[in-house]
Design a protein around this motif. Sequence first.
Motif, PDB file in Angstrom:
ATOM      1  N   ARG A  73      37.432  55.264  50.746  1.00 21.22           N
ATOM      2  CA  ARG A  73      36.864  55.643  49.450  1.00 21.22           C
ATOM      3  C   ARG A  73      38.010  56.044  48.532  1.00 21.22           C
ATOM      4  O   ARG A  73      38.836  56.895  48.885  1.00 21.22           O
ATOM      5  CB  ARG A  73      35.880  56.795  49.589  1.00 21.22           C
ATOM      6  N   ALA A 104      36.915  56.230  38.239  1.00 17.73           N
ATOM      7  CA  ALA A 104      36.531  55.186  39.183  1.00 17.73           C
ATOM      8  C   ALA A 104      36.129  55.819  40.514  1.00 17.73           C
ATOM      9  O   ALA A 104      36.741  56.795  40.949  1.00 17.73           O
ATOM     10  CB  ALA A 104      37.671  54.195  39.402  1.00 17.73           C
ATOM     11  N   ILE A 106      35.223  54.016  44.181  1.00 16.12           N
ATOM     12  CA  ILE A 106      35.201  52.697  44.811  1.00 16.12           C
ATOM     13  C   ILE A 106      35.257  52.843  46.327  1.00 16.12           C
ATOM     14  O   ILE A 106      36.006  53.676  46.849  1.00 16.12           O
ATOM     15  CB  ILE A 106      36.396  51.848  44.321  1.00 16.12           C
ATOM     16  N   ALA A 108      36.326  50.508  49.411  1.00 17.48           N
ATOM     17  CA  ALA A 108      37.026  49.251  49.662  1.00 17.48           C
ATOM     18  C   ALA A 108      37.277  49.081  51.153  1.00 17.48           C
ATOM     19  O   ALA A 108      37.727  50.012  51.824  1.00 17.48           O
ATOM     20  CB  ALA A 108      38.351  49.208  48.904  1.00 17.48           C
ATOM     21  N   ILE A 129      34.703  45.037  48.066  1.00 12.76           N
ATOM     22  CA  ILE A 129      34.935  46.106  47.095  1.00 12.76           C
ATOM     23  C   ILE A 129      33.584  46.498  46.498  1.00 12.76           C
ATOM     24  O   ILE A 129      32.902  45.663  45.892  1.00 12.76           O
ATOM     25  CB  ILE A 129      35.901  45.668  45.977  1.00 12.76           C
ATOM     26  N   ASP A 130      33.216  47.745  46.699  1.00 16.90           N
ATOM     27  CA  ASP A 130      31.961  48.280  46.183  1.00 16.90           C
ATOM     28  C   ASP A 130      32.308  49.256  45.052  1.00 16.90           C
ATOM     29  O   ASP A 130      32.790  50.359  45.308  1.00 16.90           O
ATOM     30  CB  ASP A 130      31.193  48.974  47.303  1.00 16.90           C
ATOM     31  N   VAL A 131      32.083  48.822  43.828  1.00 18.13           N
ATOM     32  CA  VAL A 131      32.358  49.670  42.665  1.00 18.13           C
ATOM     33  C   VAL A 131      31.117  50.511  42.393  1.00 18.13           C
ATOM     34  O   VAL A 131      30.141  50.037  41.804  1.00 18.13           O
ATOM     35  CB  VAL A 131      32.726  48.829  41.422  1.00 18.13           C
ATOM     36  N   ARG A 132      31.152  51.754  42.851  1.00 13.63           N
ATOM     37  CA  ARG A 132      30.010  52.637  42.597  1.00 13.63           C
ATOM     38  C   ARG A 132      29.954  53.030  41.127  1.00 13.63           C
ATOM     39  O   ARG A 132      28.886  53.111  40.541  1.00 13.63           O
ATOM     40  CB  ARG A 132      30.106  53.867  43.482  1.00 13.63           C
ATOM     41  N   ALA A 134      32.799  52.682  37.564  1.00 11.91           N
ATOM     42  CA  ALA A 134      34.080  52.622  36.868  1.00 11.91           C
ATOM     43  C   ALA A 134      33.777  52.830  35.393  1.00 11.91           C
ATOM     44  O   ALA A 134      32.827  52.248  34.857  1.00 11.91           O
ATOM     45  CB  ALA A 134      34.780  51.288  37.093  1.00 11.91           C
ATOM     46  N   LYS A 148      29.242  44.984  43.548  1.00 13.50           N
ATOM     47  CA  LYS A 148      29.925  44.782  44.820  1.00 13.50           C
ATOM     48  C   LYS A 148      30.305  43.321  44.965  1.00 13.50           C
ATOM     49  O   LYS A 148      29.534  42.425  44.604  1.00 13.50           O
ATOM     50  CB  LYS A 148      29.028  45.212  45.990  1.00 13.50           C
TER      51      LYS A 148
END
Length: 233
Positions: A73, A104, A106, A108, A129-132, A134, A148
């Motif tokens: 994380r 951000a 994330i 990963a 890559i899970d962008v919770r 940004a 994601k």
Amino acid sequence: HTQTVAYPDQKIDVSSTDMRASLVVGASTLLPLERSNLVVQGLTLTSSADWQLKADNILLAAHHEPETEATYRIALQADQIVPPVGVRLGTDSTLPNALSTIQADIIASFDQPWNRQALEVARPQPTSIDVRLAKMAWGDLDLQAAGKVSVDSNGIPTGDITIRATNWRQIIQVARSSGQIPASVLDGVEQGLSLLAGISGIPKTLDIPLEFANGMTRLGPIPIGPAPRLRLR
């Protein structure tokens, strides 16, 4: 409070009023990363290539996710970032000098853990890559992203990222002024966003669906260019 980072094409002087970092590794000769934190105040980067970047505060953290082999994380918080003049001003003098915030959060995953071999042998490469969340705020401009993607062995992503853009036409103007993105790509983006704005009936704020598939990036149904290649060198 001063360091110099040398690259083949430039040197960057790093100065700060305070910079602290911590690193915790696992009980193994490979020194696997468990968690790391960086805190910087009063940062200034000055390059011999004639650019400068400043930030009031930066917080960066990377923590290994429990019960996973190579998932981390990553969190970033940066405040009052003054980018190089070419990016900051361009032809749009209505923007303030500083971005008020960049955030951000994330998750990963990589093809191998981050450990001593990442420096001595090869960098781990992302597999998902899970962008919770940004987020970037710059004056009246506001960008938020979430979604994601999976990443193949060539670094090509597949998946969806949704971007919420407020005052998106000004964002495109800043991108044009920076000269960092080809005009042909921006023309396609602007055309697609104008179409979405007409459909949504909300001219200033848009939810923009970006789809990465078969090596291409699509804005809804409209192809706007090749997908980015996500490789760490």
